[in-house]
Enzyme design. Structure first.
Site, PDB file in Angstrom:
ATOM      1  N   GLU A  93      -1.513  -5.625  14.035  1.00 23.86           N
ATOM      2  CA  GLU A  93      -2.061  -5.233  15.329  1.00 23.86           C
ATOM      3  C   GLU A  93      -0.924  -4.606  16.102  1.00 23.86           C
ATOM      4  O   GLU A  93       0.191  -5.105  16.065  1.00 23.86           O
ATOM      5  CB  GLU A  93      -2.587  -6.433  16.137  1.00 23.86           C
ATOM      6  CG  GLU A  93      -3.781  -7.136  15.553  1.00 23.86           C
ATOM      7  CD  GLU A  93      -3.386  -8.371  14.759  1.00 23.86           C
ATOM      8  OE1 GLU A  93      -2.197  -8.767  14.778  1.00 23.86           O
ATOM      9  OE2 GLU A  93      -4.260  -8.944  14.092  1.00 23.86           O
ATOM     10  N   TYR A 149       3.723   3.964  12.097  1.00 22.94           N
ATOM     11  CA  TYR A 149       2.843   3.415  11.074  1.00 22.94           C
ATOM     12  C   TYR A 149       2.005   4.507  10.413  1.00 22.94           C
ATOM     13  O   TYR A 149       1.820   4.500   9.190  1.00 22.94           O
ATOM     14  CB  TYR A 149       1.951   2.310  11.661  1.00 22.94           C
ATOM     15  CG  TYR A 149       2.749   1.104  12.110  1.00 22.94           C
ATOM     16  CD1 TYR A 149       3.632   0.465  11.255  1.00 22.94           C
ATOM     17  CD2 TYR A 149       2.625   0.602  13.400  1.00 22.94           C
ATOM     18  CE1 TYR A 149       4.368  -0.635  11.665  1.00 22.94           C
ATOM     19  CE2 TYR A 149       3.356  -0.501  13.820  1.00 22.94           C
ATOM     20  CZ  TYR A 149       4.229  -1.114  12.945  1.00 22.94           C
ATOM     21  OH  TYR A 149       4.962  -2.201  13.346  1.00 22.94           O
TER      22      TYR A 149
END
Length: 148
Positions: free
Chosen positions: A108, A120
């Site tokens: 998260e 990411y």
């Protein structure tokens, strides 16, 4: 660009990790006690990255969930961001997670943390969901995953 080394944290690195985490996150820090306790949680592992062991510039705390790996926290010191430390940590985690038998890494991330989301995405993670009001300050969390 610096060629960052990544290595597993060991007993005795608790203070180093606590300082790295506090400096990386400021008022959003987990707190010294919580960071230190992560060394004793079953299935939790920590990687450090830097030019040398005596001067780490970032860390990733992750959990082996048997077939999956979860990034609990990833931080890079201010002034070392945008220099490849995060990329090195994510790559090192990918190797460690594969070695542990994980087929997927998930996490998260604060929906407002554009730099982390970009990191990411560059590493191959895709968005898999969103949690409304997930963080203490009411910020949403973006759920991301990487199939290994």
């Amino acid at each position: 660009m610096t060629d960052w080394r990544v290595w597993p944290a060991v007993d005795g690195d608790e203070e180093t990790l606590a300082v790295l985490e506090a400096e990386s996150f400021g008022d959003r820090s987990w707190g010294d006690n919580s960071v230190r306790k992560s060394f004793a949680v079953p299935g939790v592992a920590i990687l450090l990255a830097g030019e040398a062991r005596r001067a780490p510039a970032g860390f990733v705390i992750w959990r082996d969930l048997g077939g999956e790996a979860e990034i609990l926290s990833l931080g890079v010191l201010p002034g070392k961001q945008q220099q490849g430390v995060g990329r090195a940590l994510v790559a090192g985690l990918g190797e460690a997670a594969k070695a542990a038998g994980a087929a997927r890494i998930f996490l998260e991330v604060d929906a407002g943390n554009e730099a982390a989301i970009a990191l990411y995405r560059r590493a191959g993670f895709t968005q898999s969901g969103r949690r409304q009001g997930y963080y203490r300050d009411g910020a949403d969390a973006v759920l991301m995953q990487l199939i290994l």
